[in-house]
Design a protein around this motif. Structure first.
Motif, PDB file in Angstrom:
ATOM      1  N   ASP A 120       0.835  -1.206   0.000  1.00 26.03           N
ATOM      2  CA  ASP A 120       0.000   0.000   0.000  1.00 26.03           C
ATOM      3  C   ASP A 120       0.868   1.254   0.000  1.00 26.03           C
ATOM      4  OD1 ASP A 120      -2.407  -1.383   0.007  1.00 26.03           O
ATOM      5  OD2 ASP A 120      -2.518  -1.440   2.200  1.00 26.03           O
ATOM      6  N   GLU A 121       1.895   1.274   0.839  1.00 28.33           N
ATOM      7  CA  GLU A 121       2.781   2.438   0.890  1.00 28.33           C
ATOM      8  C   GLU A 121       3.457   2.664  -0.456  1.00 28.33           C
ATOM      9  OE1 GLU A 121       5.459   2.060   4.199  1.00 28.33           O
ATOM     10  OE2 GLU A 121       3.818   2.090   5.656  1.00 28.33           O
ATOM     11  N   ARG A 122       3.879   1.601  -1.095  1.00 25.44           N
ATOM     12  CA  ARG A 122       4.527   1.723  -2.412  1.00 25.44           C
ATOM     13  C   ARG A 122       3.543   2.265  -3.450  1.00 25.44           C
ATOM     14  NH1 ARG A 122       9.471   2.503  -4.117  1.00 25.44           N
ATOM     15  NH2 ARG A 122      10.025   1.335  -5.946  1.00 25.44           N
ATOM     16  N   SER A 123       2.313   1.791  -3.424  1.00 26.29           N
ATOM     17  CA  SER A 123       1.294   2.274  -4.359  1.00 26.29           C
ATOM     18  C   SER A 123       1.009   3.764  -4.135  1.00 26.29           C
ATOM     19  CB  SER A 123       0.001   1.476  -4.213  1.00 26.29           C
ATOM     20  OG  SER A 123       0.198   0.144  -4.621  1.00 26.29           O
ATOM     21  N   ASN A 157      10.978  13.478   2.146  1.00 25.05           N
ATOM     22  CA  ASN A 157      10.526  13.360   3.540  1.00 25.05           C
ATOM     23  C   ASN A 157       9.085  12.866   3.619  1.00 25.05           C
ATOM     24  OD1 ASN A 157      12.889  15.013   3.519  1.00 25.05           O
ATOM     25  ND2 ASN A 157      12.446  15.584   5.635  1.00 25.05           N
ATOM     26  N   VAL A 158       8.809  11.805   2.886  1.00 24.06           N
ATOM     27  CA  VAL A 158       7.447  11.260   2.777  1.00 24.06           C
ATOM     28  C   VAL A 158       7.131  10.412   4.010  1.00 24.06           C
ATOM     29  CG1 VAL A 158       5.907   9.820   1.403  1.00 24.06           C
ATOM     30  CG2 VAL A 158       7.637  11.227   0.272  1.00 24.06           C
ATOM     31  N   ARG A 159       5.976  10.686   4.599  1.00 23.86           N
ATOM     32  CA  ARG A 159       5.445   9.857   5.677  1.00 23.86           C
ATOM     33  C   ARG A 159       4.064   9.383   5.267  1.00 23.86           C
ATOM     34  NH1 ARG A 159       6.197  13.495  10.848  1.00 23.86           N
ATOM     35  NH2 ARG A 159       8.157  14.372  10.199  1.00 23.86           N
ATOM     36  N   ILE A 160       3.858   8.087   5.323  1.00 18.56           N
ATOM     37  CA  ILE A 160       2.580   7.490   4.929  1.00 18.56           C
ATOM     38  C   ILE A 160       2.056   6.682   6.106  1.00 18.56           C
ATOM     39  CG2 ILE A 160       1.425   5.911   3.332  1.00 18.56           C
ATOM     40  CD1 ILE A 160       3.752   6.508   1.330  1.00 18.56           C
ATOM     41  N   ILE A 161       0.852   6.993   6.545  1.00 17.15           N
ATOM     42  CA  ILE A 161       0.212   6.248   7.625  1.00 17.15           C
ATOM     43  C   ILE A 161      -1.078   5.662   7.064  1.00 17.15           C
ATOM     44  CG2 ILE A 161      -0.813   6.367   9.924  1.00 17.15           C
ATOM     45  CD1 ILE A 161       1.054   8.825  10.386  1.00 17.15           C
ATOM     46  N   VAL A 162      -1.078   4.346   6.876  1.00 17.12           N
ATOM     47  CA  VAL A 162      -2.223   3.646   6.295  1.00 17.12           C
ATOM     48  C   VAL A 162      -3.112   3.135   7.421  1.00 17.12           C
ATOM     49  CG1 VAL A 162      -2.956   1.702   4.855  1.00 17.12           C
ATOM     50  CG2 VAL A 162      -0.863   2.957   4.279  1.00 17.12           C
ATOM     51  N   VAL A 214      -0.867  11.278   4.349  1.00 18.19           N
ATOM     52  CA  VAL A 214       0.472  11.379   3.771  1.00 18.19           C
ATOM     53  C   VAL A 214       0.965  12.809   3.959  1.00 18.19           C
ATOM     54  CG1 VAL A 214       1.873  11.061   1.691  1.00 18.19           C
ATOM     55  CG2 VAL A 214      -0.205   9.683   2.017  1.00 18.19           C
ATOM     56  N   SER A 215       2.200  12.944   4.389  1.00 23.11           N
ATOM     57  CA  SER A 215       2.821  14.260   4.427  1.00 23.11           C
ATOM     58  C   SER A 215       4.163  14.167   3.712  1.00 23.11           C
ATOM     59  CB  SER A 215       3.010  14.759   5.863  1.00 23.11           C
ATOM     60  OG  SER A 215       3.936  13.952   6.553  1.00 23.11           O
ATOM     61  N   SER A 216       4.532  15.252   3.050  1.00 22.61           N
ATOM     62  CA  SER A 216       5.826  15.295   2.366  1.00 22.61           C
ATOM     63  C   SER A 216       6.230  16.750   2.164  1.00 22.61           C
ATOM     64  CB  SER A 216       5.760  14.568   1.013  1.00 22.61           C
ATOM     65  OG  SER A 216       4.761  15.117   0.183  1.00 22.61           O
ATOM     66  N   TYR A 217       7.518  16.954   2.016  1.00 24.01           N
ATOM     67  CA  TYR A 217       8.034  18.262   1.629  1.00 24.01           C
ATOM     68  C   TYR A 217       8.073  18.307   0.112  1.00 24.01           C
ATOM     69  CZ  TYR A 217       9.956  18.689   6.395  1.00 24.01           C
ATOM     70  OH  TYR A 217      10.131  18.762   7.748  1.00 24.01           O
ATOM     71  N   LEU A 275       0.040  17.951   2.474  1.00 24.63           N
ATOM     72  CA  LEU A 275      -0.691  17.159   3.463  1.00 24.63           C
ATOM     73  C   LEU A 275      -1.869  16.532   2.728  1.00 24.63           C
ATOM     74  CD1 LEU A 275      -0.648  19.652   6.467  1.00 24.63           C
ATOM     75  CD2 LEU A 275       0.846  17.681   6.086  1.00 24.63           C
ATOM     76  N   ASP A 276      -1.861  15.219   2.641  1.00 19.91           N
ATOM     77  CA  ASP A 276      -2.818  14.510   1.800  1.00 19.91           C
ATOM     78  C   ASP A 276      -3.666  13.522   2.588  1.00 19.91           C
ATOM     79  OD1 ASP A 276      -1.522  15.646  -0.511  1.00 19.91           O
ATOM     80  OD2 ASP A 276      -0.006  14.069  -0.346  1.00 19.91           O
ATOM     81  N   VAL A 277      -4.890  13.343   2.125  1.00 20.59           N
ATOM     82  CA  VAL A 277      -5.717  12.206   2.505  1.00 20.59           C
ATOM     83  C   VAL A 277      -5.939  11.431   1.219  1.00 20.59           C
ATOM     84  CG1 VAL A 277      -7.949  11.429   3.396  1.00 20.59           C
ATOM     85  CG2 VAL A 277      -6.852  13.480   4.365  1.00 20.59           C
TER      86      VAL A 277
END
Length: 152
Positions: free
Chosen positions: A4-7, A76-81, A88-91, A113-115
């Motif tokens: 999921d994180e890769r997708s 600086n990607v952070r993904i919380i599934v 998802v947050s990223s610079y 900042l994404d949903v």
């Protein structure tokens, strides 16, 4: 979980590619049909688009190669599934080439900042992409980023 994180990471990659090269159908397809894209500057909404038609208008008005060469870059990607939803947050930085292509510069930088949600077809899409532009210039390298009109 890693799949999921890769997708989701690939979703982020396709976002930049679609804007950099004017792939409007691809851009619209990255969002849920009622998805939204909003940019905040100086603590207020600068521009916002909701739904496929508005998102297409946004993509159509965005600069693109070969007329304007730029790259949307993220790190600086952070993904919380959590099930079929992820935060998802990223610079980001948008790197632009000068019109004569003799030099490059950072046009803008900030944070996404994404949903994102998993659809019935098992594809991840943006439900909401919020852009926090952290530099507050009104002009980016002597030109406007978007040429689309914003309804008042």
């Amino acid at each position: 979980m890693l799949e999921d994180e890769r997708s989701i990471y690939h979703l982020l990659c396709r976002y930049g590619e679609s804007l950099d090269y004017g792939l409007e159908d691809q851009f619209v397809g990255l969002f849920e049909t009622n998805g939204s894209w909003t940019i905040w500057r100086d603590g207020i909404v600068d521009k916002g688009f909701t739904g496929s038609d508005e998102l297409r208008r946004f993509a159509q008005g965005h600069t693109r190669a070969p007329d304007k060469v730029h790259k949307h870059v993220f790190t600086n990607v952070r993904i919380i599934v959590d099930g079929d939803t992820a935060r998802v947050s990223s610079y980001f930085a948008r790197l632009d080439a000068a019109d004569d292509l003799t030099e490059s510069f950072i046009c803008e930088m900030g944070q996404y900042l994404d949903v994102v949600v998993r659809g019935n077809d098992d594809q991840w899409r943006f439900q909401e992409r919020v852009v926090h532009g952290e530099d507050h210039r009104t002009s980016r390298g002597g030109r406007e980023i978007l040429s689309i009109p914003v309804d008042e």
